[in-house]
Design a protein around this motif. Structure first.
Motif, PDB file in Angstrom:
ATOM      1  N   ASP A   1      20.332 -37.613  92.655  1.00  0.00           N
ATOM      2  CA  ASP A   1      19.614 -38.564  93.506  1.00  0.00           C
ATOM      3  C   ASP A   1      20.075 -39.993  93.240  1.00  0.00           C
ATOM      4  O   ASP A   1      20.296 -40.768  94.177  1.00  0.00           O
ATOM      5  CB  ASP A   1      18.102 -38.454  93.293  1.00  0.00           C
ATOM      6  CG  ASP A   1      17.505 -37.190  93.878  1.00  0.00           C
ATOM      7  OD1 ASP A   1      18.143 -36.564  94.758  1.00  0.00           O
ATOM      8  OD2 ASP A   1      16.390 -36.814  93.454  1.00  0.00           O
ATOM      9  N   ALA A   2      20.220 -40.332  91.971  1.00  0.00           N
ATOM     10  CA  ALA A   2      20.686 -41.680  91.618  1.00  0.00           C
ATOM     11  C   ALA A   2      22.103 -41.907  92.136  1.00  0.00           C
ATOM     12  O   ALA A   2      22.434 -43.006  92.611  1.00  0.00           O
ATOM     13  CB  ALA A   2      20.620 -41.884  90.106  1.00  0.00           C
ATOM     14  N   ALA A   3      22.933 -40.886  92.054  1.00  0.00           N
ATOM     15  CA  ALA A   3      24.299 -41.003  92.577  1.00  0.00           C
ATOM     16  C   ALA A   3      24.275 -41.259  94.075  1.00  0.00           C
ATOM     17  O   ALA A   3      25.023 -42.107  94.583  1.00  0.00           O
ATOM     18  CB  ALA A   3      25.097 -39.737  92.263  1.00  0.00           C
TER      19      ALA A   3
ATOM     20  N   LEU B   1      23.304 -44.853  94.761  1.00  0.00           N
ATOM     21  CA  LEU B   1      24.431 -45.750  94.471  1.00  0.00           C
ATOM     22  C   LEU B   1      25.512 -45.642  95.544  1.00  0.00           C
ATOM     23  O   LEU B   1      26.060 -46.655  95.990  1.00  0.00           O
ATOM     24  CB  LEU B   1      25.010 -45.444  93.086  1.00  0.00           C
ATOM     25  CG  LEU B   1      26.094 -46.395  92.599  1.00  0.00           C
ATOM     26  CD1 LEU B   1      25.564 -47.816  92.478  1.00  0.00           C
ATOM     27  CD2 LEU B   1      26.625 -45.917  91.251  1.00  0.00           C
ATOM     28  N   ILE B   2      25.802 -44.426  95.990  1.00  0.00           N
ATOM     29  CA  ILE B   2      26.788 -44.231  97.058  1.00  0.00           C
ATOM     30  C   ILE B   2      26.324 -44.947  98.326  1.00  0.00           C
ATOM     31  O   ILE B   2      27.115 -45.627  98.985  1.00  0.00           O
ATOM     32  CB  ILE B   2      27.035 -42.734  97.314  1.00  0.00           C
ATOM     33  CG1 ILE B   2      27.814 -42.128  96.146  1.00  0.00           C
ATOM     34  CG2 ILE B   2      27.765 -42.507  98.633  1.00  0.00           C
ATOM     35  CD1 ILE B   2      27.859 -40.606  96.143  1.00  0.00           C
TER      36      ILE B   2
ATOM     37  N   VAL C   1      31.340 -44.547  97.630  1.00  0.00           N
ATOM     38  CA  VAL C   1      31.763 -43.496  96.708  1.00  0.00           C
ATOM     39  C   VAL C   1      32.550 -44.078  95.532  1.00  0.00           C
ATOM     40  O   VAL C   1      32.388 -43.646  94.391  1.00  0.00           O
ATOM     41  CB  VAL C   1      32.604 -42.427  97.448  1.00  0.00           C
ATOM     42  CG1 VAL C   1      33.216 -41.427  96.478  1.00  0.00           C
ATOM     43  CG2 VAL C   1      31.750 -41.709  98.487  1.00  0.00           C
ATOM     44  N   GLY C   2      33.377 -45.072  95.790  1.00  0.00           N
ATOM     45  CA  GLY C   2      34.195 -45.660  94.723  1.00  0.00           C
ATOM     46  C   GLY C   2      33.385 -46.313  93.624  1.00  0.00           C
ATOM     47  O   GLY C   2      33.874 -46.449  92.500  1.00  0.00           O
TER      48      GLY C   2
ATOM     49  N   GLU D   1      28.656 -44.747  83.648  1.00  0.00           N
ATOM     50  CA  GLU D   1      28.038 -45.831  82.881  1.00  0.00           C
ATOM     51  C   GLU D   1      27.065 -46.648  83.739  1.00  0.00           C
ATOM     52  O   GLU D   1      25.966 -46.978  83.291  1.00  0.00           O
ATOM     53  CB  GLU D   1      29.126 -46.738  82.297  1.00  0.00           C
ATOM     54  CG  GLU D   1      28.589 -47.683  81.249  1.00  0.00           C
ATOM     55  CD  GLU D   1      29.715 -48.371  80.492  1.00  0.00           C
ATOM     56  OE1 GLU D   1      29.601 -49.582  80.287  1.00  0.00           O
ATOM     57  OE2 GLU D   1      30.681 -47.683  80.114  1.00  0.00           O
ATOM     58  N   ALA D   2      27.453 -46.944  84.958  1.00  0.00           N
ATOM     59  CA  ALA D   2      26.572 -47.708  85.851  1.00  0.00           C
ATOM     60  C   ALA D   2      25.297 -46.928  86.151  1.00  0.00           C
ATOM     61  O   ALA D   2      24.196 -47.504  86.171  1.00  0.00           O
ATOM     62  CB  ALA D   2      27.310 -48.053  87.141  1.00  0.00           C
TER      63      ALA D   2
END
Length: 192
Positions: A19-21, A24-25, A30-31, A36-37
């Protein structure tokens, strides 16, 4: 912060990372997806990540699959449950129109069509959505060829709107204007 609340924060599931990914996307593309972020954002160490995933690509793959399944599990299943085939399409249009986060993820993925993990997911999603729309148009009374063409037109309008608004950053329209646009799409694309 006491030890028990820190312990609760570090017990993240794979789904929390996925979900966090996706968030962020949606925000940065995607890049920008980096372990770490995400760990900083979630307030945990990278070790929590490696408990669930071996690599960044494994997380990206899992997040893309989660996003892909959401459309089928949440949206399509609920629309298919509507007994009147002529009521399904307007409900689909209205429901999909107001789901901002999936649109942002989709728009970010459109920008990443050169990524080897993104391409097959986008191809599957586009194929299934077009097939779903074609079936819905057929069930609403259109002949097969016309239903498929209307499905393609509808999906192209959806993707084009995302491109114009999320990718090109055209000025935002008001909620009232957007709702009027959605109703216009319904009257234009759905047979009476």
């Amino acid at each position: 912060m006491n030890a028990s609340s820190k312990s609760e924060r570090t017990r993240l599931s794979a789904e929390n990372w996925e979900d966090a990914a996706l968030v962020l996307i949606a925000e940065q593309g995607v890049g920008a997806l980096a372990v770490e972020a995400l760990a900083r954002r979630l307030g945990v160490t990278k070790g929590s990540f490696y408990w669930h995933f071996r690599t960044r690509e494994a997380l990206l793959q899992a997040a893309l699959e989660r996003w892909e399944q959401y459309g089928e599990r949440e949206v399509i299943a609920q629309i298919e449950a509507i007994p009147d085939p002529r009521a399904r399409l307007p409900e689909l249009f209205r429901r999909v129109a107001h789901e901002v986060q999936p649109h942002r993820v989709y728009a970010a993925l459109l920008k990443a069509l050169d990524h080897p993990l993104v391409v097959p997911v986008m191809a599957r999603v586009s194929q299934r959505r077009t097939e779903f729309l074609a079936t819905a148009f057929r069930e609403a009374g259109l002949p097969s060829t016309e239903a498929l063409n209307r499905a393609r037109l509808t999906y192209a309008a959806y993707v084009g709107f995302l491109q114009l608004n999320f990718t090109l950053g055209l000025p935002r329209i008001s909620h009232e204007d957007f709702d009027a646009y959605v109703e216009h799409m319904i009257t234009t694309l759905i047979p009476a």
